[in-house]
Scaffold this motif. Sequence first.
Motif, PDB file in Angstrom:
ATOM      1  N   VAL A 162       8.501   5.715   1.662  1.00 58.43           N
ATOM      2  CA  VAL A 162       7.211   5.042   1.922  1.00 58.43           C
ATOM      3  C   VAL A 162       6.671   4.415   0.636  1.00 58.43           C
ATOM      4  O   VAL A 162       6.325   3.221   0.604  1.00 58.43           O
ATOM      5  CB  VAL A 162       6.184   6.041   2.520  1.00 58.43           C
ATOM      6  CG1 VAL A 162       4.805   5.414   2.633  1.00 58.43           C
ATOM      7  CG2 VAL A 162       6.636   6.530   3.883  1.00 58.43           C
ATOM      8  N   LEU A 184       0.421   4.131  -9.677  1.00 59.40           N
ATOM      9  CA  LEU A 184      -0.087   4.335  -8.318  1.00 59.40           C
ATOM     10  C   LEU A 184       0.917   5.111  -7.470  1.00 59.40           C
ATOM     11  O   LEU A 184       0.530   5.960  -6.669  1.00 59.40           O
ATOM     12  CB  LEU A 184      -0.377   2.983  -7.653  1.00 59.40           C
ATOM     13  CG  LEU A 184      -1.735   2.364  -7.934  1.00 59.40           C
ATOM     14  CD1 LEU A 184      -1.825   0.983  -7.322  1.00 59.40           C
ATOM     15  CD2 LEU A 184      -2.858   3.235  -7.367  1.00 59.40           C
ATOM     16  N   ALA A 192       0.659   8.775  -8.341  1.00 58.51           N
ATOM     17  CA  ALA A 192      -0.550   9.351  -7.730  1.00 58.51           C
ATOM     18  C   ALA A 192      -0.371   9.506  -6.223  1.00 58.51           C
ATOM     19  O   ALA A 192      -0.732  10.525  -5.632  1.00 58.51           O
ATOM     20  CB  ALA A 192      -1.754   8.466  -8.030  1.00 58.51           C
ATOM     21  N   PHE A 193       0.208   8.481  -5.610  1.00 57.80           N
ATOM     22  CA  PHE A 193       0.410   8.465  -4.153  1.00 57.80           C
ATOM     23  C   PHE A 193       1.377   9.565  -3.719  1.00 57.80           C
ATOM     24  O   PHE A 193       1.100  10.322  -2.786  1.00 57.80           O
ATOM     25  CB  PHE A 193       0.958   7.075  -3.772  1.00 57.80           C
ATOM     26  CG  PHE A 193       1.250   6.893  -2.318  1.00 57.80           C
ATOM     27  CD1 PHE A 193       0.230   6.749  -1.398  1.00 57.80           C
ATOM     28  CD2 PHE A 193       2.561   6.834  -1.864  1.00 57.80           C
ATOM     29  CE1 PHE A 193       0.513   6.565  -0.046  1.00 57.80           C
ATOM     30  CE2 PHE A 193       2.845   6.651  -0.524  1.00 57.80           C
ATOM     31  CZ  PHE A 193       1.821   6.510   0.385  1.00 57.80           C
ATOM     32  N   ALA A 239      -0.290  12.960  -4.174  1.00 52.15           N
ATOM     33  CA  ALA A 239      -1.293  13.219  -3.121  1.00 52.15           C
ATOM     34  C   ALA A 239      -0.623  13.567  -1.798  1.00 52.15           C
ATOM     35  O   ALA A 239      -1.099  14.432  -1.071  1.00 52.15           O
ATOM     36  CB  ALA A 239      -2.187  11.990  -2.944  1.00 52.15           C
ATOM     37  N   LEU A 240       0.477  12.906  -1.492  1.00 55.98           N
ATOM     38  CA  LEU A 240       1.167  13.197  -0.228  1.00 55.98           C
ATOM     39  C   LEU A 240       1.886  14.538  -0.277  1.00 55.98           C
ATOM     40  O   LEU A 240       1.825  15.319   0.672  1.00 55.98           O
ATOM     41  CB  LEU A 240       2.183  12.094   0.069  1.00 55.98           C
ATOM     42  CG  LEU A 240       1.721  10.993   1.024  1.00 55.98           C
ATOM     43  CD1 LEU A 240       2.758   9.903   1.115  1.00 55.98           C
ATOM     44  CD2 LEU A 240       1.426  11.531   2.410  1.00 55.98           C
TER      45      LEU A 240
END
Lengths: 320, 113
Positions: free
Chosen positions: B43, B71, B74-75, B78-79
């Motif tokens: 993703v 990013l 971080a993404f 977070a996931l």
Amino acid sequence: MHLLVDGVCGAVLAIYAIKEPHLEPIIFYFGLYTIFAFGLQGPVGWLLDKAPTYNKKAIVASTLLLALGTIPQLTIGMQAVLLGLGNCLFHVVGGSYVLRKYSTYSELGLFVSSGAIGLGLGLYGIISVWPLLALACLFTGLAVKNMQELTREDLTFSPNVLYENSSNKLLGIVALLFGCIVLRGFGSGNVLESSFIMLLPCTFALGKLLGGFVCDKIGYKKTVLLILFIGFVGLKIQGLYGGLLFVLASNMTMPLTLRLAHWCRIGAPGLMFGLAASCLVPGTIFKDLISLPPQLILVLQFLILVIAGFALLKKEYQYG
Amino acid sequence: MDNLVLEITNAALLTIIIEVPIFYICGYKKASQLLTFALVNYVSNTLLNDALPAYTATLGYWTKLCIGELLVIAFEYALMLHVISEDKNRLLKTICLTNIISIILGLVLLFNF
């Protein structure tokens, strides 16, 4: 009532836009309306928070302003200002009332969703001004009769599901949440074309409605993941359906951001709702000038919602 | 357009081939964790690679890539937090490490072929 109020504004502006042969004045007066309707919601919300028992009077005042704004003898500038002020007042009263009266997401989703449909019905001339205004007056009467006057004590409602944060940290979270709303303004799918003109307004409405209901059903954490999933699938599908799925996902964030922003300043629902609405102005004005890739919008919205969730929601996110 | 889709898919697969084994070596050995990490990588990689050509702001490719990689980290963090809740610092360090190694290997491959 939100549907009717936005419908009246859309219908009056549409009557002017059809008659006006030049594009520039149309953009100017729509911009003027947007600034009054959305841009002033912050200060108006702040004023209403100071006097929380003035809800009924404010609802009547908003309908009066709207009715004045429909008078065809007035100049379009005056109409835009009156409609904008009436709309602004209604949004702040309605929004802060829903924020204070309920502590869940569905009611917020329901409240914010109906506006998009009303605006579409009015702007595309599907329903004319007078039936919408007559119904708005009727609903104003019903609202005045049935609305509870919430006192200042209602403003201090504090859900025990929240982490305690310093005021600086809360300010940072609010800024992030408002950033999420600004991003939504830039990702609202103005390039989608369909023979069914109400498709986009209906998608806006469905997204907001769905965001609130799903969040109450499966929880904030899973809803954020679902928003990411829908948005990602939307980006992977080419054409209209992909675009609609992305718009749907982007709109699902709205009730979540509004609720969390309110929980950052529980004592100021009007201000929080108003400032959140103001955050839609940059997207409306600069959408054609600043192009943000939808992938970036999706990732940033997801990150903001996760960060805000981690910082605020005790039940959903536990620190390891 | 088809070539671009193929390139993006290849890049995503290559990233998974590089990053998942490193994730395993770092101690995340459960099948569910590895599968989720592979999915998260797919993703994040496709989103980054789709966004890079679409982002028209006057930034150089490398600047855009650096911002994009930050990013992505971080993404992904977070996931993955939704699946791995214990020792968040270790998870963050692992994700940083997998991404740094992946960039270095990606650049080596880019300039050698």
